[in-house]
Every structure is written in structure tokens, then in C-alpha cells.
Design a protein around this motif. Structure first.
Motif, short mmCIF file in Angstrom:
data_model
loop_
_atom_site.label_atom_id
_atom_site.label_comp_id
_atom_site.label_asym_id
_atom_site.label_seq_id
_atom_site.Cartn_x
_atom_site.Cartn_y
_atom_site.Cartn_z
N LYS A 34 56.45 37.50 41.24
CA LYS A 34 56.88 38.87 40.90
C LYS A 34 58.40 38.97 40.80
O LYS A 34 58.92 39.67 39.94
N GLY B 213 59.60 37.93 37.48
CA GLY B 213 59.20 38.75 36.35
C GLY B 213 60.37 39.56 35.80
O GLY B 213 61.29 39.92 36.54
N ASN B 214 60.33 39.84 34.52
CA ASN B 214 61.44 40.60 33.93
C ASN B 214 61.45 42.04 34.39
O ASN B 214 62.46 42.74 34.25
N GLU B 215 60.33 42.52 34.97
CA GLU B 215 60.30 43.88 35.48
C GLU B 215 61.02 44.02 36.82
O GLU B 215 61.35 45.13 37.23
N ALA B 216 61.26 42.90 37.51
CA ALA B 216 61.93 42.96 38.81
C ALA B 216 63.43 43.20 38.67
O ALA B 216 64.09 43.55 39.66
N GLY B 217 63.97 42.99 37.48
CA GLY B 217 65.39 43.24 37.26
C GLY B 217 66.31 42.21 37.87
O GLY B 217 67.49 42.49 38.12
N GLU C 42 62.29 35.61 33.55
CA GLU C 42 61.81 35.53 32.17
C GLU C 42 60.32 35.81 32.04
O GLU C 42 59.82 35.94 30.92
N THR D 180 56.87 37.66 31.74
CA THR D 180 56.44 38.98 31.31
C THR D 180 55.44 39.55 32.31
O THR D 180 54.97 38.86 33.22
N HIS D 181 55.09 40.82 32.10
CA HIS D 181 54.12 41.48 32.98
C HIS D 181 52.76 40.79 32.93
O HIS D 181 52.12 40.59 33.96
N ASP D 182 52.32 40.41 31.74
CA ASP D 182 51.02 39.74 31.61
C ASP D 182 51.04 38.39 32.32
O ASP D 182 50.04 38.00 32.95
N THR E 211 52.92 37.41 34.92
CA THR E 211 52.90 37.59 36.38
C THR E 211 51.54 38.09 36.86
O THR E 211 51.07 37.69 37.93
N THR E 212 50.89 38.93 36.07
CA THR E 212 49.57 39.45 36.45
C THR E 212 48.53 38.35 36.47
O THR E 212 47.71 38.25 37.40
#
Length: 415
Positions: free
Chosen positions: A175, A178-182, A186, A188-190, A192-193
Motif C-alpha cells: 500500500k 501505491g501511487n495513492e499513498a502519495g 508506482e 496502481t490501485h488495481d 495493490t488490490t
């Protein structure tokens, strides 16, 4: 006087050169202690196999040196201590005692600790690979002293320092990447999921992913394939339909809907006269990875989930399958419980597991998985067997993806 002055000048510059060498050597040892010892064997092996070309080259040079971590640590500390202890001796011949202490502390603190450790903490891999031959020589020089101390540390603290992550730690690490963690990751959400779903899959069982039997569509083996039943099958849109006898909890097999294309509704063909394939049974606590491994073999993409606590002994769990005793005479055909035709090798409490095995295949051909039922041959099955749900490959894939899979026939409302 001129000659004596020249000699004093040469000695002075020799001492200054030695002091500079000692400070740089102590700084190098201090930086390597932080840079090399902070790199775990797992990190180096990952870099050696999947890093950039430059990182692979550096990691390959460092790995042989770092494998014996306690011996390397003792060598670096001995060399660092020797350099710092020798520094005041040469300073004392140039300045006063208090000046030697002040200068040595300043030089060691600034050029022997702060700057080298700051540089090596960021570029430790490249620096370690560059000076790896020098470190090898130092290990052999300090071996008589460093080896006994390292063996004592191995005995007291253990030989290896392999820092492997647990599943929960790996999920958190993924997580963070992931790029959503800031944090500059690199993934993506998919991605990491799916990785998190793969890590969680080993903790989930058939009961977590099955569809309860009350929510499934199944047909009675004694019904006829008339227009009403055929319309029900088409409306459901399933490619496989379970077949039960007497009650819905007694699933005996499954019908492939594509096999019904040649049947005309007006003929009202009995269900028991069409091709009914045997359906595997799994206990409710069977891991999803074991179920996925069996689905991959291609003999069935659907299984019946049965209760575990309704069996009286372990033998019934291991021998839970349908076997068809087909004789040459039609009057001798009957359905009964005997030894398993294709018992799944990963049943709970079994000593044999097929997890991770991709080469093992069933020895029977596909015709051996077909039920042949006559009008008078159906008998009640094992009274200790009760189905509680159905699990399909789609259910397992949904747990892996952690998202619902909708096909053409699914109806869902947008919230």
C-alpha cells in the motif's frame, strides 16, 4: 641548521599525511558500517535479481562480503577503532595535549562520522561495491581477532539476520508503494488490490466465498426438460446448473447448459437422461488456494461445499465422492457411495497437499466423471452428507481481485 630544518619539515608533513589518512580511513570504516550493515541479505538478493543493471552489478559484488555479517561488523569496527586510537598519537607530536584532543574529536566527529555516514546512507550500495576488494583484504588481516568474536556473536544472537516480512507487513508495504499513498510509489490501485487479495487468499476458506444453497438455482433430477424448466434455465443465464435428488441439499451432479442445445422442449426429456457430470465436494474449511489449484486442472469449475461437523469419522471425509458402478446389463446399474473416483488431494487433515503443484493431473478421462442414471436406480445418498453452498472459480477469482465480476446476464443497480 638548514638540514635539520628540512628534516623537521619532512617529519611534520609525514605526520599530517598520516593524520589525513587515518581520518579518511576511520570515516570510510564508519560509513561502511552504516552502509553495508543496513543492507539486508534479502534486499541485496532482490537487487541482484530484479534491480537496475547497475544495481545488479553492485549487489553481486557486495553479497559475498555481507553474507557473514558478524565477521564483517567486527572487522569494520576493529579498523575504525584502531584508526581513531592512533590519531591522537600523531597529533600529540605536533600540538599540545589539549590541542590534540580538541582537533582529534573535531576531525573524527565531522570527517569520520557525520559526513561519511551521511554519504554512505544514501550511496552505500555503490560505495560498498567499489571498496569491496579492500574490505576483503581487511577481513583477512583482522581475521585472527574478528573471527572468534563473530563466532561468539553467532552463538549468542544467531547466524542469520534475514528480515522477511509477514503477510500483514507485506500488505502495508504494498500500500505504501501505491501511487495513492502519495509517497512516490508506482503501483496502481488495481495492482495493490490484487496483491493484497493474493496475500489474503491463504487465510480464506470455502465458506467465506461460497454462495449459500438457498440462493442458488438447482433442478430436480426427476423433472422433465419441458418449456417451463427450459425457460427457467435460460432466464438464469448460468452455464452450469446443479442437479439434486429428493432435496436441494442432496446435490448429485451438474448439467452443462450447452449440452441442452440439442434437446427440444416438446420432447420433455427427463433430466436424468441427459449428461450429468459429477461435481466435487469440498469441506467448508478448505483453503481457497487448494480449491483454485483443483479448478486449474479443468475437470470442474464448480464444487459443492458441505458441512464438516456432520461426518462421523475422518474416513468419511477422505472418501467423500461419488463412484458409479456400471455393469453391462442395464438392470444392474445403480448409484452408490464407494471409494472416491477423484478425491481432491488437499482435503483438510490429509497428509498430501497439491498446493503449488502444477504438473499433477487426474488419471481418469472426462467420461469417468459422467453419471449414468436409470429410472429405478436412484437411491438416497449418504445421510451424513449435506450441502450448504456452491463455490465456483469465479468466486475464487473475485476474492483474488477483491471486486465483483459481472457477466452479461447479471443485473445490478447503480447506487
Amino acid at each position: 641548521m638548514a638540514v635539520e630544518y628540512d628534516c623537521c619539515g619532512v617529519e611534520f608533513f609525514e605526520h599530517v599525511a598520516i593524520i589525513v589518512v587515518l581520518v579518511l580511513f576511520a570515516g570510510l570504516m564508519s560509513g561502511l558500517t552504516l552502509g553495508l550493515m543496513s543492507l539486508s541479505l534479502v534486499d541485496l538478493e532482490v537487487l541482484a535479481k530484479s534491480g537496475t543493471p547497475q544495481d545488479r552489478k553492485h549487489a553481486a559484488k557486495i553479497l559475498p562480503v555481507v553474507r557473514k555479517q558478524h565477521l564483517l561488523l567486527c572487522t569494520l569496527l576493529i579498523c575504525n577503532s584502531a584508526a581513531m586510537e592512533a590519531l591522537p598519537i600523531f597529533l600529540d607530536s605536533l600540538v599540545t595535549a589539549w590541542g590534540a584532543i580538541l582537533i582529534s574529536v573535531t576531525l573524527i566527529l565531522l570527517f569520520g562520522e557525520i559526513i561519511p555516514q551521511s554519504v554512505c546512507s544514501r550511496h552505500g550500495l555503490a560505495i560498498g561495491a567499489t571498496v569491496a576488494p579492500v574490505v576483503r583484504v581487511l577481513v583477512w588481516i583482522c581475521f585472527p581477532v574478528a573471527y572468534p568474536i563473530s563466532k561468539l556473536l553467532d552463538y549468542m544472537l544467531g547466524d542469520g539476520h534475514v528480515a522477511l516480512f509477514r503477510r500483514a507487513e507485506l500488505k502495508t508495504l504494498v500500500k505504501l508503494h501505491g501511487n495513492e499513498a502519495g509517497k512516490g510509489g508506482e503501483l496502481t490501485h488495481d495492482e495493490t488490490t490484487i496483491i493484497a487479495g493474493a496475500l489474503e487468499l491463504t487465510e480464506k476458506t470455502a465458506r467465506n466465498s461460497m454462495t449459500p444453497l438457498c440462493q442458488t438455482f438447482a433442478i430436480d433430477v426427476n423433472r422433465n426438460l419441458d418449456r417451463i424448466l427450459m425457460r427457467e434455465i435460460l432466464d438464469k443465464g448460468h452455464s452450469r446448473v446443479p442437479v439434486f435428488y429428493e432435496k436441494k441439499t442432496n446435490i448429485i451432479g451438474v448439467i452443462l447448459v450447452k449440452n441442452l442445445l440439442s434437446i427440444h422442449p416438446d420432447d420433455e426429456v427427463p433430466v436424468k437422461n441427459v449428461t450429468i457430470r459429477k461435481i466435487p465436494r469440498v469441506t467448508e474449511d478448505m483453503p481457497l488456494y487448494d480449491i483454485l489449484n483443483e479448478f486449474q486442472k479443468g475437470h470442474s469449475h464448480m464444487a459443492i461445499v458441505v458441512k464438516k461437523n456432520i461426518y462421523r469419522d475422518r474416513k468419511k471425509i477422505q472418501d467423500l465422492s461419488l463412484d458409479i458402478d456400471v455393469d453391462q446389463k442395464p438392470v444392474d446399474k445403480m448409484v452408490k457411495i464407494t471409494k472416491p473416483l477423484h478425491r481432491w488431494k488437499s482435503y483438510p487433515n490429509s497428509q498430501i497437499s497439491s498446493r503449488g503443484n502444477r504438473v499433477r493431473r487426474w488419471s481418469r478421462d472426462s467420461a469417468a466423471n459422467v453419471l449414468h442414471i436409470n429410472d429405478t436406480d436412484l437411491q438416497p445418498f449418504n445421510e451424513y452428507e449435506e450441502a450448504i453452498g456452491i463455490i465456483t472459480m469465479e468466486d475464487v477469482i473475485e476474492e483474488l481481485l477483491q471486486e465483483e465480476i459481472f457477466d452479461e446476464t447479471d443485473v445490478h443497480e447503480d447506487q
